[in-house]
Write a protein that holds these residues in place. Structure first.
Motif, PDB file in Angstrom:
ATOM      1  N   ILE A 105       0.649  -1.213   0.148  1.00 57.71           N
ATOM      2  CA  ILE A 105       0.058   0.075   0.136  1.00 57.71           C
ATOM      3  C   ILE A 105       0.949   1.278  -0.032  1.00 57.71           C
ATOM      4  N   ALA A 106       1.952   1.225   0.877  1.00 60.76           N
ATOM      5  CA  ALA A 106       2.659   2.516   1.175  1.00 60.76           C
ATOM      6  C   ALA A 106       3.486   2.812  -0.160  1.00 60.76           C
ATOM      7  N   LEU A 107       4.067   1.579  -0.894  1.00 60.76           N
ATOM      8  CA  LEU A 107       4.780   1.737  -2.251  1.00 60.76           C
ATOM      9  C   LEU A 107       3.931   2.448  -3.077  1.00 60.76           C
ATOM     10  N   ALA A 108       2.696   1.619  -3.405  1.00 65.53           N
ATOM     11  CA  ALA A 108       1.831   2.333  -4.508  1.00 65.53           C
ATOM     12  C   ALA A 108       1.459   3.594  -4.180  1.00 65.53           C
ATOM     13  N   TYR A 109       1.234   3.914  -2.790  1.00 68.62           N
ATOM     14  CA  TYR A 109       0.864   5.257  -2.365  1.00 68.62           C
ATOM     15  C   TYR A 109       1.701   6.295  -2.625  1.00 68.62           C
ATOM     16  N   THR A 110       2.989   6.170  -2.158  1.00 70.17           N
ATOM     17  CA  THR A 110       4.145   7.026  -2.429  1.00 70.17           C
ATOM     18  C   THR A 110       4.205   7.151  -3.848  1.00 70.17           C
ATOM     19  N   LEU A 111       4.562   6.115  -4.664  1.00 66.50           N
ATOM     20  CA  LEU A 111       4.802   6.286  -6.173  1.00 66.50           C
ATOM     21  C   LEU A 111       3.703   7.245  -6.716  1.00 66.50           C
ATOM     22  N   VAL A 112       2.395   7.039  -6.505  1.00 68.53           N
ATOM     23  CA  VAL A 112       1.429   7.952  -6.850  1.00 68.53           C
ATOM     24  C   VAL A 112       1.482   9.494  -6.602  1.00 68.53           C
ATOM     25  N   THR A 113       1.409   9.742  -5.127  1.00 66.48           N
ATOM     26  CA  THR A 113       1.737  10.898  -4.725  1.00 66.48           C
ATOM     27  C   THR A 113       2.898  11.676  -4.909  1.00 66.48           C
ATOM     28  N   THR A 114       3.978  11.061  -5.080  1.00 67.94           N
ATOM     29  CA  THR A 114       5.189  11.646  -5.225  1.00 67.94           C
ATOM     30  C   THR A 114       5.565  11.995  -6.777  1.00 67.94           C
ATOM     31  N   TYR A 115       5.238  11.014  -7.531  1.00 63.88           N
ATOM     32  CA  TYR A 115       5.584  10.969  -9.217  1.00 63.88           C
ATOM     33  C   TYR A 115       4.405  11.259 -10.016  1.00 63.88           C
ATOM     34  N   PRO A 127       6.903   2.780 -12.778  1.00 68.37           N
ATOM     35  CA  PRO A 127       6.663   2.933 -11.444  1.00 68.37           C
ATOM     36  C   PRO A 127       5.139   2.610 -10.775  1.00 68.37           C
ATOM     37  N   PHE A 128       4.147   2.959 -12.023  1.00 66.48           N
ATOM     38  CA  PHE A 128       2.713   2.772 -11.427  1.00 66.48           C
ATOM     39  C   PHE A 128       2.644   0.910 -11.471  1.00 66.48           C
ATOM     40  N   LEU A 129       3.217   0.301 -12.655  1.00 68.70           N
ATOM     41  CA  LEU A 129       2.861  -1.059 -12.925  1.00 68.70           C
ATOM     42  C   LEU A 129       3.474  -1.810 -11.492  1.00 68.70           C
ATOM     43  N   LEU A 130       4.777  -1.393 -11.123  1.00 69.86           N
ATOM     44  CA  LEU A 130       5.266  -1.783  -9.940  1.00 69.86           C
ATOM     45  C   LEU A 130       4.290  -1.837  -8.853  1.00 69.86           C
ATOM     46  N   GLY A 131       3.654  -0.775  -8.589  1.00 71.26           N
ATOM     47  CA  GLY A 131       2.821  -0.558  -7.391  1.00 71.26           C
ATOM     48  C   GLY A 131       1.639  -1.562  -7.641  1.00 71.26           C
ATOM     49  N   ALA A 132       1.094  -1.802  -8.700  1.00 68.77           N
ATOM     50  CA  ALA A 132       0.082  -2.951  -9.165  1.00 68.77           C
ATOM     51  C   ALA A 132       0.694  -4.305  -8.672  1.00 68.77           C
ATOM     52  N   VAL A 133       2.000  -4.600  -9.011  1.00 61.80           N
ATOM     53  CA  VAL A 133       2.163  -5.884  -8.777  1.00 61.80           C
ATOM     54  C   VAL A 133       2.620  -6.018  -7.083  1.00 61.80           C
ATOM     55  N   ALA A 134       2.960  -4.892  -6.753  1.00 61.71           N
ATOM     56  CA  ALA A 134       3.302  -5.218  -5.312  1.00 61.71           C
ATOM     57  C   ALA A 134       1.951  -5.305  -4.404  1.00 61.71           C
ATOM     58  N   ILE A 135       0.763  -4.600  -4.701  1.00 61.94           N
ATOM     59  CA  ILE A 135      -0.526  -4.674  -4.085  1.00 61.94           C
ATOM     60  C   ILE A 135      -0.890  -6.306  -4.246  1.00 61.94           C
ATOM     61  N   ILE A 136      -0.870  -6.650  -5.657  1.00 56.26           N
ATOM     62  CA  ILE A 136      -1.153  -8.255  -5.956  1.00 56.26           C
ATOM     63  C   ILE A 136      -0.563  -9.229  -4.882  1.00 56.26           C
ATOM     64  N   GLY A 137       0.948  -9.011  -4.906  1.00 56.08           N
ATOM     65  CA  GLY A 137       1.646  -9.943  -4.283  1.00 56.08           C
ATOM     66  C   GLY A 137       1.406  -9.832  -2.637  1.00 56.08           C
ATOM     67  N   VAL A 138       1.227  -8.733  -1.772  1.00 58.14           N
ATOM     68  CA  VAL A 138       1.033  -8.789  -0.565  1.00 58.14           C
ATOM     69  C   VAL A 138      -0.403  -9.230  -0.358  1.00 58.14           C
ATOM     70  N   PHE A 190       6.928  -2.129   7.760  1.00 55.82           N
ATOM     71  CA  PHE A 190       6.729  -2.503   6.432  1.00 55.82           C
ATOM     72  C   PHE A 190       6.077  -1.134   5.453  1.00 55.82           C
ATOM     73  N   ARG A 191       5.452  -0.263   6.184  1.00 53.35           N
ATOM     74  CA  ARG A 191       5.198   0.801   5.502  1.00 53.35           C
ATOM     75  C   ARG A 191       6.267   1.886   5.179  1.00 53.35           C
ATOM     76  N   SER A 192       7.321   1.840   6.454  1.00 57.72           N
ATOM     77  CA  SER A 192       8.305   2.733   6.071  1.00 57.72           C
ATOM     78  C   SER A 192       9.211   2.101   4.877  1.00 57.72           C
ATOM     79  N   VAL A 193       9.524   0.780   4.721  1.00 62.16           N
ATOM     80  CA  VAL A 193      10.368   0.094   3.763  1.00 62.16           C
ATOM     81  C   VAL A 193       9.725   0.311   2.427  1.00 62.16           C
ATOM     82  N   GLY A 194       8.176   0.319   2.460  1.00 59.54           N
ATOM     83  CA  GLY A 194       7.551   0.671   1.055  1.00 59.54           C
ATOM     84  C   GLY A 194       7.822   1.910   0.694  1.00 59.54           C
ATOM     85  N   VAL A 225      13.527   4.721  -5.743  1.00 60.93           N
ATOM     86  CA  VAL A 225      13.777   4.140  -7.114  1.00 60.93           C
ATOM     87  C   VAL A 225      12.799   4.610  -7.947  1.00 60.93           C
ATOM     88  N   GLY A 226      11.586   5.327  -7.435  1.00 55.14           N
ATOM     89  CA  GLY A 226      10.598   5.768  -8.250  1.00 55.14           C
ATOM     90  C   GLY A 226      10.925   6.874  -9.565  1.00 55.14           C
TER      91      GLY A 226
END
Length: 414
Positions: free
Chosen positions: A24-34, A172-183, A149-153, A160-161
């Motif tokens: 969640i944090a990975l995808a959220y930060t990628l979206v709101t930052t980039y 970066p957006f596809l990486l966020g999608a894959v991360a959500i699927i996996g977790v 885990f949130r901090s690591v994301g 890397v974004g």
């Protein structure tokens, strides 16, 4: 040996339960930052800010509805997991739509809205899983695991974004999608045997919003918590939106230099999240959070007084204190709820108070920057007004201290 085995199983379970926070944090930060980088190419900063700030509006509505709905839902996989799965599908859909429609503001807006709806549908019942499944004595530890885990994301996305966006815009957006699927898959497979069908309760004939207002009206400690949490989110929201602009526009640093500072933020957050939970379990939430507030608020004063970049070294203790205020408030709220089974209502209330801060923080900070640009006081003029952000943040943090002081000190509360 038995105690060691039990401790190992507990740690493993808390790790599995906290893992979705990474995705969640990975995808959220990628979206709101980039994502603002893509929006900026099609418009100006005003539209960019308005589109991203839509998150605040949704956060005032969706978590409450979903939280109370999950309290009243009964399925073979419990009341929370169906919403987590639906939220995952919506968030993934939004992450795919964003790069596909990168040449259209309308297309990006649709993708962004779908993502944020999915994000809030996901996180409210996900947060409610913690008090559902974790004993009270381990509340702080569980939130520490989730915070780690949130901090690591967050660290991964900040580090890397930009590089991923440079290599290939959708990456970066596809990486966020894959991360959500996996977790989400790991979460479901790991806890499905612990999930139970929800039983009806007398309070479920009320809407989530009505129950929230009832709690705020009748429970002074919850009312104080909501005010304090909104102030903390106001501070964090102001910094999140404007700290990069302060470094680049206010101090004239390059983006690579700023990335180094943000990497320090992520690294400090990884250490702070588990430590904050252990400190709260040992000493109580209120003393730990009070100390964090003073460190956070006073640590932000140097940028108001000087443009010397040596103060960047203080970013580590400041980040530690900030992570405490991000990690612990939810477990404090869970201890204040009069009905410990209404965890969905609690998650909705948490999202509502957070939404107020998400709206107020950027708004107040942006207004302060605009008003202080030509004011020859402190270092406002030298930083093009951006140092005023730290004044807004410190004021919000200091204002919350007397509110926190009036909250309970026992382990089931603050």
């Amino acid at each position: 040996m038995v105690d060691n085995d039990h401790g190992t199983r507990t740690s493993a379970f808390l790790a599995v339960l906290g893992l979705p926070a990474f995705g969640i944090a990975l995808a959220y930060t990628l979206v709101t930052t980039y994502l603002p980088v893509l929006i900026e190419r099609l418009s100006g900063p005003a539209i960019t800010g308005a589109m991203v700030a839509g998150e605040g509006v949704l956060s005032l509505i969706v978590p409450t509805v979903v939280g109370s709905w999950s309290d009243a839902t009964g399925t073979r996989i419990g009341g929370r997991m169906p919403f987590v799965l639906v939220g995952a599908v919506l968030a993934i859909t939004g992450l795919v739509l964003i790069p596909v429609n990168a040449g259209s503001l309308l297309g990006i807006g649709i993708g962004l809205t779908v993502f944020f709806v999915g994000y809030f549908v996901y996180y409210s019942p996900y947060y409610a899983l913690f008090p559902d499944l974790v004993p009270d004595a381990q509340r702080g530890r569980s939130q520490g695991a989730q915070g780690t885990f949130r901090s690591v994301g967050m660290l991964a996305s900040l580090s890397v974004g930009g590089l991923l966006l440079h290599w290939w815009q959708p990456l970066p957006f596809l990486l966020g999608a894959v991360a959500i699927i996996g977790v989400t898959v790991v979460l479901y497979l790991s806890i499905r045997t612990r999930l139970q069908t929800t039983s009806p309760e007398s309070t479920r004939n009320r809407t989530g919003r009505a129950r929230e207002w009832e709690l705020l009206r009748d429970q002074p400690d919850i009312r104080r918590w909501a005010v304090a949490n909104s102030l903390w989110e106001t501070a964090v929201g102001a910094l999140r939106v404007f700290v990069v602009l302060y470094f680049t526009q206010g101090l004239g640093l390059s983006l690579p230099q700023v990335s180094g500072a943000l990497a320090l933020v992520g690294g400090a957050a990884i250490v702070a999240a588990p430590v904050s939970g252990k400190l709260a379990d040992r000493y109580g939430h209120r003393p730990v959070m009070t100390a964090a507030l003073w460190i956070f608020a006073l640590g932000l004063l140097p940028p108001l007084l000087s443009t010397n970049t040596y103060f960047i070294a203080a970013i580590v203790p400041i980040t530690f204190a900030a992570v405490v205020l991000i990690t612990l408030p939810y477990s404090v709220l869970m201890g204040l709820l009069p009905d410990r089974q209404q965890h969905g209502i609690g998650a909705g209330l948490f999202g509502f108070s957070r939404g107020i801060g998400v709206l107020l923080g950027p708004l107040l900070a942006g207004l302060a920057v605009q008003l202080c640009r030509s004011v020859d006081v402190l270092v406002f003029a030298e930083t093009d007004g951006y140092s005023a952000v730290f004044g807004v943040t410190s004021a919000a943090l200091l204002a919350s201290i007397p509110v926190l002081r009036r909250m309970p000190t026992h382990r089931d509360g603050a």
